[in-house]
Design a protein around this motif. Structure first.
Motif, PDB file in Angstrom:
ATOM      1  N   ILE A   9       0.834  -1.199   0.000  1.00  0.00           N
ATOM      2  CA  ILE A   9       0.000   0.000   0.000  1.00  0.00           C
ATOM      3  C   ILE A   9       0.868   1.250   0.000  1.00  0.00           C
ATOM      4  CG2 ILE A   9      -1.632   1.346   1.376  1.00  0.00           C
ATOM      5  CD1 ILE A   9      -2.922  -1.349   2.173  1.00  0.00           C
ATOM      6  N   THR A  10       1.904   1.279   0.802  1.00  0.00           N
ATOM      7  CA  THR A  10       2.798   2.433   0.831  1.00  0.00           C
ATOM      8  C   THR A  10       3.485   2.620  -0.513  1.00  0.00           C
ATOM      9  OG1 THR A  10       3.200   2.064   3.187  1.00  0.00           O
ATOM     10  CG2 THR A  10       4.756   3.466   2.023  1.00  0.00           C
ATOM     11  N   LEU A  11       3.936   1.527  -1.108  1.00  0.00           N
ATOM     12  CA  LEU A  11       4.575   1.600  -2.416  1.00  0.00           C
ATOM     13  C   LEU A  11       3.606   2.137  -3.462  1.00  0.00           C
ATOM     14  CD1 LEU A  11       7.010   0.922  -4.250  1.00  0.00           C
ATOM     15  CD2 LEU A  11       5.951  -1.316  -4.581  1.00  0.00           C
ATOM     16  N   LEU A  12       2.373   1.644  -3.458  1.00  0.00           N
ATOM     17  CA  LEU A  12       1.379   2.118  -4.419  1.00  0.00           C
ATOM     18  C   LEU A  12       1.058   3.593  -4.227  1.00  0.00           C
ATOM     19  CD1 LEU A  12      -1.054  -0.918  -4.616  1.00  0.00           C
ATOM     20  CD2 LEU A  12       0.600  -0.148  -6.332  1.00  0.00           C
ATOM     21  N   VAL A  13       0.949   4.039  -2.967  1.00  0.00           N
ATOM     22  CA  VAL A  13       0.677   5.454  -2.707  1.00  0.00           C
ATOM     23  C   VAL A  13       1.802   6.319  -3.260  1.00  0.00           C
ATOM     24  CG1 VAL A  13       0.496   7.182  -0.871  1.00  0.00           C
ATOM     25  CG2 VAL A  13      -0.846   5.090  -0.737  1.00  0.00           C
ATOM     26  N   VAL A  14       3.041   5.925  -3.018  1.00  0.00           N
ATOM     27  CA  VAL A  14       4.183   6.705  -3.513  1.00  0.00           C
ATOM     28  C   VAL A  14       4.209   6.712  -5.041  1.00  0.00           C
ATOM     29  CG1 VAL A  14       6.698   6.763  -3.619  1.00  0.00           C
ATOM     30  CG2 VAL A  14       5.567   6.380  -1.439  1.00  0.00           C
ATOM     31  N   ILE A  15       4.008   5.568  -5.663  1.00  0.00           N
ATOM     32  CA  ILE A  15       4.025   5.485  -7.127  1.00  0.00           C
ATOM     33  C   ILE A  15       2.915   6.344  -7.727  1.00  0.00           C
ATOM     34  CG2 ILE A  15       3.581   3.935  -9.070  1.00  0.00           C
ATOM     35  CD1 ILE A  15       5.154   1.800  -7.554  1.00  0.00           C
ATOM     36  N   TYR A  16       1.711   6.258  -7.168  1.00  0.00           N
ATOM     37  CA  TYR A  16       0.604   7.016  -7.745  1.00  0.00           C
ATOM     38  C   TYR A  16       0.698   8.502  -7.431  1.00  0.00           C
ATOM     39  CZ  TYR A  16      -1.595   3.138  -9.929  1.00  0.00           C
ATOM     40  OH  TYR A  16      -1.846   2.093 -10.767  1.00  0.00           O
ATOM     41  N   MET A  17       1.315   8.885  -6.364  1.00  0.00           N
ATOM     42  CA  MET A  17       1.566  10.313  -6.138  1.00  0.00           C
ATOM     43  C   MET A  17       2.539  10.847  -7.198  1.00  0.00           C
ATOM     44  SD  MET A  17      -0.179  11.677  -3.829  1.00  0.00           S
ATOM     45  CE  MET A  17      -1.601  10.707  -3.460  1.00  0.00           C
ATOM     46  N   GLY A  18       3.531  10.032  -7.546  1.00  0.00           N
ATOM     47  CA  GLY A  18       4.438  10.411  -8.635  1.00  0.00           C
ATOM     48  C   GLY A  18       3.711  10.506  -9.964  1.00  0.00           C
ATOM     49  N   CYS A  19       2.804   9.568 -10.234  1.00  0.00           N
ATOM     50  CA  CYS A  19       2.012   9.618 -11.467  1.00  0.00           C
ATOM     51  C   CYS A  19       1.130  10.853 -11.514  1.00  0.00           C
ATOM     52  CB  CYS A  19       1.152   8.363 -11.595  1.00  0.00           C
ATOM     53  SG  CYS A  19       2.074   6.856 -11.873  1.00  0.00           S
ATOM     54  N   ILE A  20       0.473  11.144 -10.418  1.00  0.00           N
ATOM     55  CA  ILE A  20      -0.389  12.336 -10.357  1.00  0.00           C
ATOM     56  C   ILE A  20       0.448  13.592 -10.529  1.00  0.00           C
ATOM     57  CG2 ILE A  20      -1.869  13.687  -8.820  1.00  0.00           C
ATOM     58  CD1 ILE A  20      -2.887  10.958  -7.728  1.00  0.00           C
ATOM     59  N   GLY A  21       1.616  13.636  -9.901  1.00  0.00           N
ATOM     60  CA  GLY A  21       2.506  14.783 -10.074  1.00  0.00           C
ATOM     61  C   GLY A  21       2.942  14.941 -11.518  1.00  0.00           C
ATOM     62  N   GLY A  22       3.233  13.841 -12.201  1.00  0.00           N
ATOM     63  CA  GLY A  22       3.600  13.904 -13.616  1.00  0.00           C
ATOM     64  C   GLY A  22       2.477  14.434 -14.482  1.00  0.00           C
ATOM     65  N   ILE A  23       1.260  14.013 -14.171  1.00  0.00           N
ATOM     66  CA  ILE A  23       0.114  14.506 -14.940  1.00  0.00           C
ATOM     67  C   ILE A  23      -0.120  15.984 -14.666  1.00  0.00           C
ATOM     68  CG2 ILE A  23      -2.395  14.319 -15.170  1.00  0.00           C
ATOM     69  CD1 ILE A  23      -2.010  11.279 -14.846  1.00  0.00           C
ATOM     70  N   LEU A  24       0.035  16.401 -13.420  1.00  0.00           N
ATOM     71  CA  LEU A  24      -0.179  17.810 -13.092  1.00  0.00           C
ATOM     72  C   LEU A  24       0.903  18.710 -13.679  1.00  0.00           C
ATOM     73  CD1 LEU A  24      -1.418  17.526  -9.409  1.00  0.00           C
ATOM     74  CD2 LEU A  24      -2.768  18.001 -11.448  1.00  0.00           C
ATOM     75  N   LYS A  25       2.063  18.157 -13.977  1.00  0.00           N
ATOM     76  CA  LYS A  25       3.136  18.933 -14.604  1.00  0.00           C
ATOM     77  C   LYS A  25       3.117  18.742 -16.123  1.00  0.00           C
ATOM     78  CE  LYS A  25       6.136  20.756 -12.699  1.00  0.00           C
ATOM     79  NZ  LYS A  25       6.392  22.129 -12.376  1.00  0.00           N
ATOM     80  N   CYS A  26       1.957  18.486 -16.675  1.00  0.00           N
ATOM     81  CA  CYS A  26       1.819  18.174 -18.096  1.00  0.00           C
ATOM     82  C   CYS A  26       2.334  19.286 -19.008  1.00  0.00           C
ATOM     83  CB  CYS A  26       0.349  17.923 -18.424  1.00  0.00           C
ATOM     84  SG  CYS A  26       0.061  16.270 -18.912  1.00  0.00           S
ATOM     85  N   ARG A  27       2.296  20.488 -18.548  1.00  0.00           N
ATOM     86  CA  ARG A  27       2.774  21.580 -19.388  1.00  0.00           C
ATOM     87  C   ARG A  27       4.261  21.424 -19.677  1.00  0.00           C
ATOM     88  NH1 ARG A  27       2.799  27.805 -17.607  1.00  0.00           N
ATOM     89  NH2 ARG A  27       4.117  28.564 -19.273  1.00  0.00           N
ATOM     90  N   PHE A  28       5.025  20.997 -18.685  1.00  0.00           N
ATOM     91  CA  PHE A  28       6.458  20.829 -18.867  1.00  0.00           C
ATOM     92  C   PHE A  28       6.819  19.419 -19.316  1.00  0.00           C
ATOM     93  CE2 PHE A  28       6.003  24.181 -15.636  1.00  0.00           C
ATOM     94  CZ  PHE A  28       6.549  25.221 -16.370  1.00  0.00           C
ATOM     95  N   PRO A  33       1.322  11.639 -19.320  1.00  0.00           N
ATOM     96  CA  PRO A  33       0.144  10.752 -19.311  1.00  0.00           C
ATOM     97  C   PRO A  33       0.306   9.540 -20.221  1.00  0.00           C
ATOM     98  CG  PRO A  33      -0.541  13.033 -19.494  1.00  0.00           C
ATOM     99  CD  PRO A  33       0.943  13.025 -19.640  1.00  0.00           C
ATOM    100  N   LEU A  34       0.927   9.731 -21.373  1.00  0.00           N
ATOM    101  CA  LEU A  34       1.141   8.620 -22.288  1.00  0.00           C
ATOM    102  C   LEU A  34       2.099   7.594 -21.695  1.00  0.00           C
ATOM    103  CD1 LEU A  34       0.723   7.353 -25.077  1.00  0.00           C
ATOM    104  CD2 LEU A  34       2.660   8.698 -25.865  1.00  0.00           C
TER     105      LEU A  34
END
Length: 144
Positions: A9-28, A33-34
């Motif tokens: 669960i901790t690993l998944l939370v960290v991985i998905y926070m990184g994914c969400i951060g990547g999506i939120l930084k989509c401009r740069f 997302p791809l």
């Protein structure tokens, strides 16, 4: 940390926070997302194989996955080519100068949000000045 469930669960939370951060930084990072989607596909196929289809023979499973992937890929390419060429599907999307101009026109709000600092002044991005293949100016750019 005694149970594996907490670690997973901790690993998944960290991985998905990184994914969400990547999506939120989509401009740069517009490719984020791809890339995230492409990395999820083999993970989910592995989870499917390890859980729901545990009893299925390994060769049969991967043959079916490969065939489904091939069928979906060919179908997407056919649909994209039809969309690009058929007038009934809002065709004429071949990548020409007219298409570029149409895309720039539809993206006017995006260009307005990007600001450039030029020799002490700030202005928004202009496609004709800043994005053409052969630049028509000789400004010194300072990105803030």
């Amino acid at each position: 940390w005694e149970g594996n469930a907490r670690r997973v669960i901790t690993l998944l939370v960290v991985i998905y926070m990184g994914c969400i951060g990547g999506i939120l930084k989509c401009r740069f990072y517009p490719q984020a997302p791809l890339v995230i989607t492409l990395f999820h596909l083999p993970v989910f196929i592995g989870i499917l194989r390890a859980t729901a289809l545990k009893q299925c023979h390994r060769g049969s499973f991967y043959r079916a996955v490969g065939q489904c992937g091939l069928i979906v890929g060919v179908g997407i390419i056919i649909l994209w080519l039809l969309w690009m060429t058929l007038e009934a599907w809002d065709g004429d999307w071949k990548y020409t100068d007219a298409t570029k101009d149409r895309l720039v026109e539809r993206s006017a709000d995006l260009y307005a949000t990007v600001e450039l600092k030029l020799e002490g002044t700030t202005r928004s991005l202009n496609y004709k000045l800043d994005c053409k293949q052969v630049p028509t100016h000789n400004f010194k750019f300072v990105y803030g």
